[in-house]
Design a protein around this motif. Structure first.
Motif, PDB file in Angstrom:
ATOM      1  N   THR A  89       0.826  -1.209   0.000  1.00 32.16           N
ATOM      2  CA  THR A  89       0.000   0.000   0.000  1.00 32.16           C
ATOM      3  C   THR A  89       0.859   1.258   0.000  1.00 32.16           C
ATOM      4  O   THR A  89       0.330   2.366  -0.111  1.00 32.16           O
ATOM      5  N   GLY A  96       0.669  -3.913   4.217  1.00 31.65           N
ATOM      6  CA  GLY A  96      -0.071  -2.680   4.441  1.00 31.65           C
ATOM      7  C   GLY A  96      -0.431  -2.552   5.904  1.00 31.65           C
ATOM      8  O   GLY A  96       0.327  -2.959   6.786  1.00 31.65           O
ATOM      9  N   GLN A 143      -9.687  -3.417  11.823  1.00 31.84           N
ATOM     10  CA  GLN A 143      -9.094  -2.229  12.458  1.00 31.84           C
ATOM     11  C   GLN A 143      -8.448  -2.533  13.797  1.00 31.84           C
ATOM     12  O   GLN A 143      -7.467  -1.896  14.183  1.00 31.84           O
ATOM     13  N   TYR A 177      -6.936  -0.386   6.579  1.00 28.37           N
ATOM     14  CA  TYR A 177      -7.287  -0.012   5.216  1.00 28.37           C
ATOM     15  C   TYR A 177      -8.478  -0.819   4.692  1.00 28.37           C
ATOM     16  O   TYR A 177      -9.122  -0.432   3.722  1.00 28.37           O
ATOM     17  N   TRP A 178      -8.738  -1.957   5.329  1.00 30.07           N
ATOM     18  CA  TRP A 178      -9.802  -2.840   4.833  1.00 30.07           C
ATOM     19  C   TRP A 178     -11.059  -2.736   5.701  1.00 30.07           C
ATOM     20  O   TRP A 178     -11.885  -3.629   5.714  1.00 30.07           O
ATOM     21  N   SER A 202      -3.002   0.947  -4.589  1.00 28.14           N
ATOM     22  CA  SER A 202      -2.699   0.683  -3.176  1.00 28.14           C
ATOM     23  C   SER A 202      -3.833  -0.012  -2.431  1.00 28.14           C
ATOM     24  O   SER A 202      -3.610  -0.963  -1.680  1.00 28.14           O
ATOM     25  N   LEU A 203      -5.055   0.465  -2.628  1.00 29.34           N
ATOM     26  CA  LEU A 203      -6.169  -0.066  -1.860  1.00 29.34           C
ATOM     27  C   LEU A 203      -6.817  -1.297  -2.501  1.00 29.34           C
ATOM     28  O   LEU A 203      -7.859  -1.753  -2.064  1.00 29.34           O
TER      29      LEU A 203
END
Length: 380
Positions: free
Chosen positions: A58, A115, A128, A119-120, A98-99
């Motif tokens: 990422t 990463g 998180q 982000y997910w 990146s995502l």
């Protein structure tokens, strides 16, 4: 006596090692019980086989510390495998955006990704908790939970439906609170403030009266300079210095309440990982552990150096958030996490484990770290 040539010597060592591995496998099988059988049988080790994998990240290509660590990881794997396994690292956007790293590894198009789990969040809200939580655990505590407190096992369970196998892959250490073009003297000063701050921290900031704005890394400086945003968080003194934020923002606030110890992740396509010989699986695990240690250590060294540089050379004004403001942020953080865990079973399971370990750690800390820093470190 005639000395064996290099080829003969190599063949002898290879055959000897193969016999040792085979003997160990037989011994382990003989000593195993029905409940200790491995979940998947690794392929037979053939030292003539070579493997060429790709890793997508990422981070921008060769991004200091974070991307640099991925390059080192690939180098370590090659060295430890005697060249049998080579990994080509691609920065964000070089092979996939990146995502989209998560999906590319999940569907098997790419073997490895790197990463940060938050982000997910849109796909897996529970992810998180394997990165960071506002007012949560710092880097040593996160490492303790993930490595020895059951966190990684829970993390792997959370990613299993996506055919991914995650490992701790670094930590940024405690981040800074951010760069502001306005003084924060009370909770009222948050009202109407536009700040680039993602994740749970962004939700907290918005609930406190500000506006959380999502801005790509390459656009932050310009937006801050032109007043599109009033404040931004990034990482810590080293990376913030590289971005030049001290040229366009007056105040540098601390602590990084929103990211007290952000864990990074290395994740592999589970099917492809289990298709590797057992020695290469072990090498990948070992190199991920080395990456985890190196990234945090490098971050701590560089952040301490550049904090001094910002203060002494750039005359940056470091300011603490008022206690009133931190109390408001903490209150809303607890509310948001409670909302998340009430709405999502996986989030509840992950945070229950996370919070239990944090409370256990904090109870013990009053006998060592807390008293040490408050009583025996006069400069802190």
């Amino acid at each position: 006596m005639k000395q064996p040539n290099q080829s003969s010597r190599r063949k002898f060592l290879r055959n000897g090692l193969s016999a040792a591995v085979a003997g160990t496998a037989i011994a382990q099988t003989a000593c195993s019980t029905e409940n200790e059988k491995p979940s998947a049988q690794a392929p037979y080790i053939n030292f003539n086989d070579s493997y060429h994998w790709k890793m997508v990240t990422t981070w921008p290509p060769n991004f200091p510390i974070l991307g640099e660590g991925c390059n080192k990881f690939a180098q370590w794997v090659k060295e430890m495998s005697g060249g049998r396994m080579e990994i080509t690292v691609y920065g964000g956007g070089e092979l996939v955006p990146s995502l989209e790293v998560f999906d590319a590894v999940s569907n098997g198009a790419i073997e490895l990704g790197h990463g940060a789990a938050y982000y997910w969040a849109g796909k897996i809200p529970a992810a998180q908790f394997f990165a960071t939580v506002p007012f949560g655990m710092n880097a040593p505590q996160m490492n303790a939970w993930l490595v020895a407190g059951g966190g990684t096992e829970l993390w792997q369970e959370t990613y299993a439906p996506y055919n991914l196998l995650p490992f701790p892959g670094g930590n940024t250490g405690m981040q800074m609170g951010g760069w502001f073009n306005k003084e924060i003297n009370s909770a009222e000063d948050i009202n109407g403030l536009k700040m680039r701050i993602p994740g749970i921290g962004g939700k907290v900031f918005s609930r406190a009266g500000g506006t959380s704005v999502l801005v790509a890394g390459g656009e932050i400086y310009t937006n801050l300079e032109r007043g599109v945003i009033d404040a931004t968080e990034w990482i810590g003194p080293f990376h913030d210095y590289q971005m030049g934020f001290y040229n366009v923002a007056q105040y540098y606030y601390y602590p990084g309440w929103h990211e007290p110890g952000t864990a990074l992740e290395l994740f592999a396509n589970k099917d492809k990982f289990e298709g590797l010989p057992s020695d290469l699986q072990a090498i990948l695990r070992t190199c991920s552990e080395r990456l985890n240690l190196w990234t945090l250590s490098q971050s701590e060294v560089m952040n301490s150096l550049y904090a001094h540089k910002l203060k002494t050379e750039e005359n940056v004004e470091f300011r603490p958030f008022p206690t009133e403001v931190l109390d408001i942020f903490r209150k809303y953080s607890e509310e948001i996490v409670n909302d998340m865990t009430a709405a999502d079973t996986a989030s509840k399971k992950a945070y229950t484990s996370y919070k239990k370990f944090q409370d256990q750690f904090n109870e013990y800390a009053i006998y060592n770290e807390k008293i040490y820093y408050s009583s025996f470190q006069p400069n802190i």
